[in-house]
Structures are given as C-alpha cells and as structure tokens.
Scaffold this motif. Sequence first.
Motif, PDB file in Angstrom:
ATOM      1  N   THR A 163      48.303  21.807  75.150  1.00  0.00           N
ATOM      2  CA  THR A 163      49.692  22.151  74.856  1.00  0.00           C
ATOM      3  C   THR A 163      50.363  22.819  76.049  1.00  0.00           C
ATOM      4  O   THR A 163      49.721  23.242  77.012  1.00  0.00           O
TER       5      THR A 163
ATOM      6  N   SER B 292      50.047  13.916  74.272  1.00  0.00           N
ATOM      7  CA  SER B 292      48.923  14.259  73.409  1.00  0.00           C
ATOM      8  C   SER B 292      47.832  13.198  73.529  1.00  0.00           C
ATOM      9  O   SER B 292      47.993  12.185  74.232  1.00  0.00           O
TER      10      SER B 292
ATOM     11  N   ASN C  55      46.488  23.780  69.709  1.00  0.00           N
ATOM     12  CA  ASN C  55      47.220  24.524  68.698  1.00  0.00           C
ATOM     13  C   ASN C  55      46.993  23.912  67.323  1.00  0.00           C
ATOM     14  O   ASN C  55      46.306  22.900  67.171  1.00  0.00           O
TER      15      ASN C  55
ATOM     16  N   SER D  91      47.932  20.329  66.870  1.00  0.00           N
ATOM     17  CA  SER D  91      47.029  19.452  67.601  1.00  0.00           C
ATOM     18  C   SER D  91      45.761  19.194  66.805  1.00  0.00           C
ATOM     19  O   SER D  91      45.221  18.087  66.830  1.00  0.00           O
TER      20      SER D  91
ATOM     21  N   HIS E 232      58.107  17.065  68.644  1.00  0.00           N
ATOM     22  CA  HIS E 232      56.981  17.977  68.834  1.00  0.00           C
ATOM     23  C   HIS E 232      56.921  18.948  67.667  1.00  0.00           C
ATOM     24  O   HIS E 232      57.363  20.090  67.774  1.00  0.00           O
TER      25      HIS E 232
ATOM     26  N   TRP F  74      52.144  27.260  67.680  1.00  0.00           N
ATOM     27  CA  TRP F  74      52.055  26.751  69.042  1.00  0.00           C
ATOM     28  C   TRP F  74      51.894  27.817  70.092  1.00  0.00           C
ATOM     29  O   TRP F  74      51.995  27.539  71.263  1.00  0.00           O
TER      30      TRP F  74
ATOM     31  N   SER G 216      52.857  23.425  63.689  1.00  0.00           N
ATOM     32  CA  SER G 216      51.989  23.939  64.738  1.00  0.00           C
ATOM     33  C   SER G 216      52.200  25.417  64.973  1.00  0.00           C
ATOM     34  O   SER G 216      53.309  25.865  65.166  1.00  0.00           O
TER      35      SER G 216
END
Length: 891
Positions: free
Chosen positions: A44, A266, A32, A35, A617, A875, A873
């Motif tokens: 993810t 991660s 994402n 990331s 997160h 996501w 993000s």
Amino acid sequence: MLPAEMPWLRPGPSVLLLLLCLLPPTSAFFPNFWSLLAAPGSVTHQDLTEEAALNVTLQLFLEQPPPGRPPLHLEDFVGHTLLADDLFAAYFGPGSSSRRFRAALGEVSRANAAQDFLPTSKNDPDLHFDAERLGQGRTRLVAALRESLVAARALDHSLSRQRLGAALHALQDFYSHSNWVELGEEQPHPHLLWPRQEFQSLAQASDPTCSDCEQFSCPGNLLDFRLLTSGYFGSHPPKPPGKCSHGGHFDQSSSQPPRGGINKDSTSPGFSPHHELHLQAAKLALLASIQAFNLLRSRLGDRDFSRLLDITPVSSLSFVLDTTGSMGEEINAAKIQARRIVDQRRGGPLEPMYYILVPFHDPEFGPVFKTSDPDVFWQQLNEFHALGGGDEPEMCLSALELALLHTPPLSDIFVFTDASPKDALLTNRVEALTQERRCRVTFLVTEDPSRVQIRARREVLSPLRFKPYEAVAQASGGEVIFTKDQHIQDVAAIVGESMTDLVTLPLEPPVVVPGRPLAFTVDELLQKITVRVHGEVSSFWIRNPAGISQDQEEGRGPLGHTHRFGQFWIVTLNDPPQRGTWEIQVTAEGTPQIRVQAQTSVDFLVHFGIPVEDGPHPGLYPLTKPVAGLQTALLVEVTGLSSRGNAGIQGPHFSHIVLRGLPEGAELGKVPLEPLGPPERGLLTASLPPTLLSTPGRFTLELIGQDGGGRSLHRAALQPCTLAAVLLELSGPPGFLTPGSHTQLSLHIVSFSGPQDLDVKTSVNPSFALTSNISRVLLGQNESAWGCLWLEVPDSAAPDSVVVVTVTAVNRQASSVPPTHAFLRLLVLAPVPQDQLAVPAYSAGSVLSTAGPAFPPAPQTTPGRAGGGTLGSLWWGTVGGVLFLLGLASW
C-alpha cells in the motif's frame, strides 16, 4: 548556479533499502485490511511511505550516534524486521517511546492515502500521473514537496506532513500508473524530482499506446514502443482512441476500446490488469520515496528533519504564563523548572525539540515565543517579571489557544496563573483544539477557588470561576492543581516529570465514591509509578497486592516516599512495584483528585475512520473523531512492543477496548479487537456501531489485555474522545496564502443522527477579515448543507505565518450537546525566488522548484467525511519492514 544535471544518488555503506523483489508477496509488506480481503500480498501507499521513512531514520541514526550511548551498527538490523519501537530502543535506550514518531509518520501516511478519497484530489489526473499528464503531474509533485519544505521551515510540521503525504502519493503513483516498469527500467526516473530536466520520449496525443484486452489480466496489451505513457481513468478527461486505460473494477474507461488497463496498484487482476508487475512497481516507488525523504533531509538538515518526523521520545516544553503583579512566585517557579530542564537535557537525546512561551495579562496576551535554542528560550523567559495588574480575571484561555496553535502535537502545556479566565466564552473551542492537537494541559493555580478575594477585583467573582480550567483539563487529559505561593516551586516539579512519556492508569471505579477504595492494576511493564492526591484531604492510604499499606504521612514508608505540598501529595512507589491490583482510599471534603501515572513504552494511539467503497481504492476515510449515527471503524496502534531480544518469549497482547462516558465514567460498551498482522506491530481494529455511540459527548477509551505471563494489562488513552453531533468539512484554497490575497473556503455540514437546528460561527487567528454566507442551518437526518467563507489576508500579514480558521456548529435546541468544531490550518507565504541552494552530497540528486501551479491542500475535516458500505480498508500502514543492504554494485 545549479548545474544542468546532478549525479544520481549513490548511497554510502549505511544506506538501507527494502528490496521487494527479493521477498515473497505475503511477507514483502504488511498489507492493509482491504488488501487482505481483495488483494492479498499487495503493497500500500502507507507501507511504502512508512518503510521509506524508517530506512531514512535508521540511516540518520547510523550517521549521528546518540550522545552518551554506544553507536548503532548496521549488522544488528540487516535481515530483521525493522520496527519503530526497535529503532527507538536501540538509539534512545530501552523503554523509550516511539509514540510521537509513529503519530507523525501516521500523519504523513494518512495524508498520502487520503488523496484517493478526498473530493479535491481523488479524480484529478495531475495528482495521480493519469491520462498521460506526466509533465503536469511532475509540476504538482514538486510543488507539493516545496510546500512541505516551506511549511517545515515555518515550523508548521503538521501542515508540512500533510503536503509531504500528498507528494509521496503522486510520486508512488507514477510507478504504478505509468509504463515505466514495462519499459524495463530498474531504477527510479532520474528526472521526476528534477523539474529543470524535460521528460524524454513521451507519448503524444496521436500515438496509440494499448491494444484491446478483454480479460482481467492484460500482460501484453501495451504496444511495442519506447514511449512513456500512463492510463486514463473514468471520463474526465475522456480517453482518446487507442490510448491505455487505468483499468480495474471502478474504471469506466476500461470498458471502452481498447479495453483493459495498465495499473499495477495491487496483486489482484480484478483491480490491476498489470498485477504481475506490482512488486516491481512497489520496489521503484519505495526507492523513489527514500529519495524524497533524503531530499527533504538534505534541505532541512538533520535537526529540522528530525522535527518534521518528531524523532524524539520527549515532549516540547510549553509554558503559558500570567505576568500580572501578583505572579512573582509562579514566574520564578517556571524559571527554575525551565532552567533545570535546559541544564539537564542540553545536547542529549531527551532535549526538548521546541520551547514555547506565551505570556498574558489583562487585556493583552501573547506574542508567541517559539524556538529550538534553549539559550534563546531561557533569555526570553528570564526577561519576564511580575509587573502591574493584580486584578482578576485575566485573558488566560486566549493565551492558551495561542499556545495550542504553535505547540507540536502530543505535547504537555503548563499554565501558571492565580486568576480565573476573563475569556471563558472560548472554553469549548479551546477544549476542541486540545483534542485536535492531542495536547494535554495542566493548570497550576495559586488561588483556592473557595478563598475570599485577596487580589483586587473589578467585580464580584463566582466560586465556580475556575470551572473553564477544569473543563479544558478534562477534555485534554490534564488536570487543575490548586496550590499556594509557598508550594508552587515544589508542585511545579511535575513539569519535568511530564516531559517523558507517561501513561495514566485507569482507576476502578473511575470516579471517587465516598467510603469505597479505588483500584488500579500494576503490570510488569510499568516503572516509576507516582500517585498524586489533591484536594481538601484529611487522610488516605495505599495498599499493595500483598496487603501492605502506607498512609499519608510524609517521608519514606514501606511502599514508597510521600511528599506533601499543602493540599497536594505525591507518592513515589518503590521500583520495581509489586504486580497486581493496588488500592487507594481517600477521605476528603468535596471530591479529591487522584491520578496514578507511570513510565512505560507500552502505550497506544487511536484513529477513527469511515468505510468507503465507492471508488477505485476502497478503504477508510479518516476522522479526527467519530460522528453520531455513523458506523465507525477504530484502529488501535500499540507502541512499545519491541521484537528485539525477546526470542521465544510471548509478549503482551490486547483483546478488548472499553468505552466509558464522561464525567461519570459509566461503561458504554466493551468491544473485541481483531489483530492486524504480526503481534509485535501492535495493530488492532474494532467496529463501533452507531448504537454504541449514539449520544454526542465525551468518552474515554481503555485498552484491556494480558502480559506475557497471562496477567492483566490495562491502559487508558492519552485524552478523552468526543462524539461529534454533526460532520463538518472545511476545505482550503489552492496553494498557500499570500499577503494581500482574498481566499474562498468551502464548508460542508452533514447530520446523520436526526434533526439539527445549528448556529454556525466562524473565527480566524490572527484576526483577519472573515465573512460567511451561512450562519444558521436546519438539517434532517442524512441531510447536508454547503456554505462559503471569504478570508482576506492583509498586505501586512507576516510571511511564513500560520493562519487557523475555525468553524463551530452549535445546536440551538440542545444546550447539553457539545459544539462541533472544524479547524483549517493555512500558511502565508511571500513570493519566493528561484531556489539557488546547492544540494548536499547525500541528497537524492534533485532540487525543489518554486515554479509551477499551486496545489490544493487536502480538506481538513473535523470529524471527517461520511462514506457508506461495509467495513473497508484500515489503510494506515504498519511501521515495519525487512531490511537488506543494497550494495553499490547494484547502482
């Protein structure tokens, strides 16, 4: 009785799994947005969820060959990037849209990711397998899976997807937050989805589990033992001496001895002290997610599992029928269209998932008839006859609201009536509900709004009495078609046409200007284009890019075939249509309605979110609609960009999104789009500044790009969006409702754009007792207010029934500002005995327990919860992955 232990799942030859350990980090999953910035190569929750769903869907397709089409073959998918568009094209045929499937899967994925953002879930260790609460976490996980199963059986698939997303989040967190991977395990935990088996070898409160680690990366901080543990996060509960932390930037406990942590969320050591084991944890989380999907498939059966994920390219069939005495022709027209659809599509891949029917007259409306059996639907519809009544107005919007509550998202609803609405006060709420459910409403009205009364009426009716229908149609992306009894059967043919995925082509200018032609762009990906003209039309003409014209005369012309039914024209253009800019000009009294539609697999979905960075997160908090005064991120998900059979051929690409205000169609702004990942995955993002969306109201989105040959490509969103004046959060109770229960709900209201003087109104369907401690609120900019609602569920409440609570905030000072609505869906359940059903052979070897505490469902937000900071993000994961065949030997 169930055996004490079930055999471990051994997949057959058609079971496909993603082996992350065989792939380099940058290609294992599509990361994402966050990331890409903070943890390149990370996998993810959304990736895991969508990859698992795609694998199980492909397995279903391999085991259930499509009727009338050749079966799928495993070798055609091994070693290729797996996309939803490719799956649907292979199974349902080229050009079949995966929009509904991707939208349903997006609901699951966003509910999964939301567990890290929602105030009711983000800090609860039981929902993330933190703080060594492994037994409690399993209980909550299994409860959420059971709730998903029960909601699916009650035909509330939106609620089922929300609970499934929450369950998958916890399941995946187990492998990242516990030391299961560090113990050397290479398969998912055999008892995690099997609650009757006790966890073995759990670390006890007195057992030290970690040593001190002062570095970001802590590969050797777990003590040498064989006990199962997990890390503590934050200060609730506090970390005992000697215990492991979760670790990472946002974990306060990681600065207390023993420092460091063990999470594998991660690839970044700044977020994950055990980052080097991220891909191993992701592999096991993926395998476990596939087990969970297969478990639901085994308990629901293939047909109901397909409904859960909306594995279909067609809409459900939903009718709202006026049954008063003057409606004989309209009811017959509905019957003819329904019979035609049932006969043509029975047993095939284009058969509707559901058939919904809601009758109304005055003063009654309903009940809802909903079935997946076409024969039961036809039998029910055939029992309707036009009886009694004959006066006007009728309870049309009440019936439509009922239909919206029970019709699956992304469906078309058709309303047959010859009367104006008696319940016009529901207009705003129904408009909001069409957007919340993403359903398009078409009204087929057999009365001209300017005609003198023919029906008996209790009062003098305004010539504007049909305006509520027009407002609902505009909000939903539908239309109001006025016709006459002798034409209704022909006009009703649009029902069958609309059940396939159609796109509406943008017109330029977007509104009719007398004497000026309207232009629309035809690209190489469009087919079966129809032009519909409706109104007091005296003449019109259509011209193609080569300058060839055709007028309104019926019959076949040089550009296509024209049909006329009273004041309603349908022009079906010849296939393939010439690419380029077409024009249409209409001469009429008043404002004619013009709509150009086409079939294509290339369409798009839109999602909104608010960047959040104040948690472990960082990412986007989901919004159903943007809020005035907030920086908003827009995610565009383009469907139909199939990668199969196009080697070396450049596909379409999109560069901008255009926002237009309604109803005038004035351009509000043109925002550039940034691609996320490979182009065939169709993910694009843009930032919408508060200055662009400053005035609450409706706007449309148009996607601008080029096809593979560099020619213009233009798409309009399925329906308009609404910029909300305030943010409403309506939070539900823990678990489901039961007959005879009293439930407290929580309401949060926030203003970001300036002073607000709001009336707060509440309602519930069905009409249970509902009280509130907040009826008016005064808010300044960036101020918020809280309130409580109390819902009483009577003893007579039907089990497995859906309850929808609605909160409406109305600005007392500015009548032009549209109200803001929040909807909360709840499910009433009777006490359920222990499930004694055996698990089919292809299940994941586990069962759903009915024991355990209730799980608090995620708050439903319309439009969402605010967050701050820079863009985080995006996501929502992509629907894609790389397939490998997992041999039986590895099991």
